[in-house]
Design a protein around this motif. Structure first.
Motif, PDB file in Angstrom:
ATOM      1  N   TYR A   9      -6.884   5.031   7.246  1.00 52.78           N
ATOM      2  CA  TYR A   9      -6.414   3.834   7.925  1.00 52.78           C
ATOM      3  C   TYR A   9      -5.531   4.267   9.081  1.00 52.78           C
ATOM      4  O   TYR A   9      -4.663   5.126   8.921  1.00 52.78           O
ATOM      5  N   ARG A  17      -1.095   6.932  10.801  1.00 49.91           N
ATOM      6  CA  ARG A  17      -2.306   6.884   9.989  1.00 49.91           C
ATOM      7  C   ARG A  17      -2.041   7.372   8.577  1.00 49.91           C
ATOM      8  O   ARG A  17      -1.155   8.195   8.342  1.00 49.91           O
ATOM      9  N   PHE A  60      -4.615   1.010   3.027  1.00 52.59           N
ATOM     10  CA  PHE A  60      -4.505  -0.034   4.048  1.00 52.59           C
ATOM     11  C   PHE A  60      -3.052  -0.463   4.135  1.00 52.59           C
ATOM     12  O   PHE A  60      -2.470  -0.898   3.143  1.00 52.59           O
ATOM     13  N   ALA A 115      -8.059  -5.185   2.236  1.00 59.84           N
ATOM     14  CA  ALA A 115      -7.445  -5.260   3.558  1.00 59.84           C
ATOM     15  C   ALA A 115      -7.174  -6.727   3.867  1.00 59.84           C
ATOM     16  O   ALA A 115      -8.006  -7.584   3.580  1.00 59.84           O
TER      17      ALA A 115
END
Length: 169
Positions: A9, A17, A60, A115
């Protein structure tokens, strides 16, 4: 970090990230921050125990920057893989103990990714429930706030299983 990079992600700014790395014996989540044009060294996620939450993957990070969802085999799992949620404790610099996100997001099957787009009030769940082997389904849903908690409702196993089933696609 050694091993193959798995689910990743990256935030909308492109400067942070999270990803899973590891091998067939186990995976864990790491994060990196973009410093100028170079990514920082991978950093393991303090507070998310890889022995307790095995095979971590598919992270996420919500738009608040503090709420993290990921998939793992962990405590109180309903199936093979479940969705877990944790919040970052800025005072301690680590994640709070991850919690199983519960029904209907988790099932007796493998639930891989959750998500949520807070701005558009839309969510996605990737699961292999009701799917042929080696296939997944991407469910879309409208998130409710606050989430309902069935712990104090004294529901039977049959009632809980009903809530865990997604009735329509």
């Amino acid at each position: 970090e050694s091993g193959e990079v798995l689910g990743q992600y990256e935030n909308d700014f492109g400067d942070r990230r999270f990803y899973a790395t590891g091998d067939t014996l186990g995976t864990h989540l790491v994060s990196q921050i973009l410093l100028g044009e170079t990514w920082s060294n991978p950093s393991r996620q303090a507070g998310i125990d890889e022995q307790e939450f095995k095979f971590q993957n598919f992270p996420f990070l919500c738009s608040d920057g503090f709420t993290l969802f990921f998939s793992a085999q962990g405590p109180n799992s309903l199936g093979g893989r479940d969705i877990f949620m944790t919040i970052y404790d800025t005072d301690k610099g680590e994640w709070y103990e991850p919690q199983n996100y519960g029904l209907p997001f988790n099932s007796t099957a493998n639930d891989y990714l959750l998500a949520i787009d807070d701005l558009d009030s839309l969510g996605w769940l990737v699961s292999d429930r009701f799917q042929p082997q080696d296939s997944v389904c991407i469910y879309t849903f409208v998130p409710t706030n606050p989430r309902l908690d069935f712990a104090n409702d004294n529901l039977s196993d049959v009632q809980l299983q009903h809530y865990a089933k997604l009735q329509s696609i």
